[in-house]
Each structure stands twice: as structure tokens, then as C-alpha cells.
Design an enzyme around this catalytic site. Sequence first.
Site, PDB file in Angstrom:
ATOM      1  N   ASP A  99       0.823  -1.216   0.000  1.00 52.41           N
ATOM      2  CA  ASP A  99       0.000   0.000   0.000  1.00 52.41           C
ATOM      3  C   ASP A  99       0.855   1.263   0.000  1.00 52.41           C
ATOM      4  OD1 ASP A  99      -2.187  -1.656   0.212  1.00 52.41           O
ATOM      5  OD2 ASP A  99      -3.016  -0.666   1.983  1.00 52.41           O
ATOM      6  N   HIS A 118      -6.175   2.812  -3.927  1.00 55.82           N
ATOM      7  CA  HIS A 118      -6.058   3.094  -2.482  1.00 55.82           C
ATOM      8  C   HIS A 118      -6.442   4.556  -2.211  1.00 55.82           C
ATOM      9  CE1 HIS A 118      -4.908   2.240   1.566  1.00 55.82           C
ATOM     10  NE2 HIS A 118      -3.737   2.846   1.570  1.00 55.82           N
ATOM     11  N   HIS A 125      -5.270   9.704  -0.164  1.00 55.95           N
ATOM     12  CA  HIS A 125      -4.990   9.026   1.109  1.00 55.95           C
ATOM     13  C   HIS A 125      -5.253   9.966   2.283  1.00 55.95           C
ATOM     14  CE1 HIS A 125      -2.941   6.332   3.984  1.00 55.95           C
ATOM     15  NE2 HIS A 125      -3.100   5.414   3.060  1.00 55.95           N
ATOM     16  N   HIS A 163       3.815  -2.197   3.111  1.00 59.65           N
ATOM     17  CA  HIS A 163       3.757  -0.857   2.502  1.00 59.65           C
ATOM     18  C   HIS A 163       5.055  -0.546   1.765  1.00 59.65           C
ATOM     19  CE1 HIS A 163       0.600  -0.712   5.514  1.00 59.65           C
ATOM     20  NE2 HIS A 163       0.089   0.318   4.873  1.00 59.65           N
TER      21      HIS A 163
HETATM   22 ZN   LIG Z   1      -2.559   3.433   3.181  1.00 63.35          ZN
END
Ligand SMILES: [Zn+2]
Length: 287
Positions: free
Chosen positions: A96, A147, A151, A242
Amino acid sequence: MRGRAEMTQSSGYPAPRTRPWRPAPAVGLSLLLHAAAVATLAASPGLWPWVIGGLAANHLLLSAAVLWPRGRVLGPNLVRLPPAAAARNEVSLNFDDGPDPEVTPRVLELLDRYQAKASFFCVGEKAAAFPELVREIARRGHSVENHSHRHASAFACYGFGRLRREVDAAQAAIAGITGRAPAFFRAPAGFRSPLLDPVLAACGLRYVSWTRRGLDTVHGNADAVLRRLARGLGPGDILLLHDGAPARTRDGEPVVLAVLPALLDRLAARGLKPVTLPDACRDGPAA
Ligand SMILES: [Zn+2]
């Protein structure tokens, strides 16, 4: 090919088909409660303390559901791969918050070394800033998923309009770069608005959380991150790491790079095959 997001040409880029939206039971009950509250107040205004109390309790429960990333109270949620994928000994590594010019290329090298495929949940703004990186992710056979566009930490508090714009903008940015519209979505920090599912349905997106996450944006101890991810490791796991904004080890190394070789070794030792989410879900939805 059942289940895989079918491609249609719209808005100049291939997009998954929309799917019908049915409110999850908790969301349907909440909508009914609000309608009943309005009717009760119209008929008997003196009951307002009970009505307000009931609505407050409902909102408290919905807020708890927002803070429960692996819950299914607010709609379908893929927390493990479908049984058919598990039967094939598949797992899915998800990255991510990228792409990141320092970390993502090194993650791609490590994945290539182990012949592993993964799904990258990119932030739309970052994808637009580093389109070559996004193309490289796709060129190497990984999938690029959605995503959100910015964010935002307040994402779960947005209304319909803002949620739709956030999802749409990332969808368009990624599809414009790779030629493939994402088929999966994960909310920032996994906090999912009760209003999100109809937005995802309209965009043909499926919601994914994780089986286990490494918490590698907050903890720089690679051993602890690996232990968290590998606890009860088995077929069908969705493991979250991530490549954007990772925590650093004491040596200043992004922790994801310290963890990944050991994790890939463990997967290989167990005969588990890392695949993309679209590949794992190719037999149809089972969330
Ligand atoms: Zn995230």
C-alpha cells in the site's frame, strides 16, 4: 472468465463493470431506524429524547464498525483469498501507499528474484506523479489497485460526493497509466465509511482488507513485523505491507525491504505461491 472484472470501454479507458449494490444488513437497519425516527418525531414530538438516544446509539455502533477494518458489517470485505485460490496454495502480498521512487523499484527486484507476483494499492496522486513506476509495476506482471486519490486521514468521514470523487480520481489516474482499471479497493488505514460500498459498487470495485498486516509503517523492528505476518501462515492469506512511507530499521533501511526476503523464503519453504488479487479471484467472488 467468470468473476474477473470484465473490461468495457468507457470514459476512454477500460473499466470494470458496475455491480448491483445491496445494503449490508447493519446499513439497511440503520436506514430503517432513521426513517422510523422521522416518522416517530412527526407523530409524537414529545418522544424526541428517545429518538435522539436511539440515533446516537446507532451512530456509535456504526463508528465502531468503521474502526473494525476486517469486519463485514458495512459490506462485503475480502479478508482471505477465495477457497479455490487457497486450494491452489496461493497467497497474496499487497503493498500500500506507493508508488515510491526509492522503495518500489527495490520491492519489484525482490519479487522478481522469487518469481512472486503481488498487488500494489497505489495512491492516485502518487501514481500520477510517478507514472513510469506504475507502468513498471504492471509490466512485471503485478496488479495495480486503488487506495484512494489523496490518502486523506479523514477519508472515512467523507460524504457520498467526496468518496466518489476520491475513488474515481484514483481509478482514472491508474487506468490512464496502465490501461487497466483497478478491480480492488482498500480504504486509507482500513477505515471504511458506511457510505463507501455503494460508491465501490458503482465503480465495479471489490473491497479488500487483509488476513494479517505487518504494521510496517509504524514499527521499524523487522523481526517483529515478520513475526506478525508469518503467525499461522497458510494458503489463502492476504498479507499487507507498505512500499510507501515505510518505517525504517535502526540502519535506516525501509523495514519492508528488510522483511520481504525472509517472508518470501518462508512462503517458498511452505510451497505457497504469491499471486495478484485478480489472479487469485479469477474463479469468481467469494468474499
Ligand atoms: Zn494506506
